[in-house]
Design an enzyme around this catalytic site. Structure first.
Site, PDB file in Angstrom:
ATOM      1  N   GLU A  82       0.888  -1.164   0.000  1.00 18.05           N
ATOM      2  CA  GLU A  82       0.000   0.000   0.000  1.00 18.05           C
ATOM      3  C   GLU A  82       0.926   1.214   0.000  1.00 18.05           C
ATOM      4  OE1 GLU A  82      -2.774   0.167   3.353  1.00 18.05           O
ATOM      5  OE2 GLU A  82      -2.552   2.342   3.357  1.00 18.05           O
TER       6      GLU A  82
ATOM      7  N   ARG B   5       1.183  10.012   1.486  1.00 17.41           N
ATOM      8  CA  ARG B   5       1.767  10.898   2.494  1.00 17.41           C
ATOM      9  C   ARG B   5       2.879  11.734   1.867  1.00 17.41           C
ATOM     10  NH1 ARG B   5       1.794   8.241   8.432  1.00 17.41           N
ATOM     11  NH2 ARG B   5      -0.272   7.311   8.299  1.00 17.41           N
TER      12      ARG B   5
ATOM     13  N   THR C 249      -3.615   6.258   2.345  1.00 18.06           N
ATOM     14  CA  THR C 249      -3.725   7.657   2.768  1.00 18.06           C
ATOM     15  C   THR C 249      -4.352   8.512   1.677  1.00 18.06           C
ATOM     16  OG1 THR C 249      -1.645   7.234   3.962  1.00 18.06           O
ATOM     17  CG2 THR C 249      -2.551   9.429   4.156  1.00 18.06           C
TER      18      THR C 249
ATOM     19  N   LYS D 102     -11.035  -0.337   7.148  1.00 15.02           N
ATOM     20  CA  LYS D 102      -9.777  -0.178   7.879  1.00 15.02           C
ATOM     21  C   LYS D 102     -10.146   0.297   9.292  1.00 15.02           C
ATOM     22  CE  LYS D 102      -5.883   3.099   7.769  1.00 15.02           C
ATOM     23  NZ  LYS D 102      -4.576   3.193   7.144  1.00 15.02           N
TER      24      LYS D 102
END
Ligand code: 3PG
Length: 214
Positions: free
Chosen positions: A42, A46, A70, A130
């Site tokens: 993943e 960021r 993210t 998640k």
């Protein structure tokens, strides 16, 4: 890839959460994950390198499951998928990203940490969310209480998971896989210690091979 992505992630049991400052590091990084026995990554938004890193990794390792993490808006989600991302992970619940992903048949793991957010995800037909940040929000104890009212909902916890507590999380059958950065730490990537990343990945894969709770 013919296998359902959720099934594939459940089979792999661990999703390395990667932050890359230089997109080109994606090649060595994904190579180390593969050699360590974990063909999934993943790559998080960021950093600004995420989109290019996803593109490079997807081209170099077409059989690897490369996703985007993210993701905080639909623009990022669209760019990630155009670059080759096969799944989307959001840190918190975004109605816009979830709606876009579901509408475009892109597997999405919306971030949740409350019953309300889980119910919002359910309204979009989401079957796996998640749970973030897992350890900081009470870990497995909280997750078990959170999961109880929603018998069909399954989880991918991330945040504070590592080689010491991985087995506890994976023993709970509502958890399809754990996400984490412990085998792909920033410092290891910056220092080019891809052998160590491979070693930690192989260790994580071995730890994940445990029997589930009945
Ligand atoms: C994430 O974005 O999913 C988490 O930051 C991963 O958490 P960790 O760095 O504590 O493993």
């Amino acid at each position: 890839m013919t296998m359902n992505i959720f099934d594939r992630i459940e089979e792999l049991r661990i999703v390395p959460v990667v932050k890359l400052d230089r997109a080109e590091d994606a090649i060595n990084l994904c190579g180390a994950l593969l050699k360590g026995g974990l063909p999934v990554a993943e790559i998080t938004f960021r950093t600004d390198a995420a989109e290019e890193a996803i593109r490079l990794a997807s081209e170099a390792f077409p059989d690897m499951l490369i996703g985007a993490g993210t993701v905080v808006n639909t623009d990022q989600a669209k760019h990630a998928v155009a670059a080759g991302a096969k799944f989307i992970v959001t840190p918190g619940f975004s109605e816009a990203v979830t709606k876009w992903a579901v509408g475009n048949n892109i597997p999405v793991f919306p971030g949740t940490s409350t019953p309300t957010e889980i119910m919002m995800a359910m309204e979009y037909g989401i079957k796996v969310v998640k749970f973030f940040p897992a350890a900081q929000y009470g870990g497995l104890k909280t997750l078990k209480a959170l999961a109880a009212p929603y018998p069909s909902m399954r989880f991918m916890p991330t945040g504070g998971i590592n080689a010491d507590n991985l087995h506890e999380y994976l023993a709970f059958d509502k958890i399809i896989a754990c996400g984490g950065s412990w085998m792909v730490k920033d410092s290891l990537i910056h220092e080019g210690r891809f052998d160590e990343i491979e070693r930690l990945t192989a260790e994580a894969v071995a730890l994940a091979k445990i029997k589930r709770e009945a």
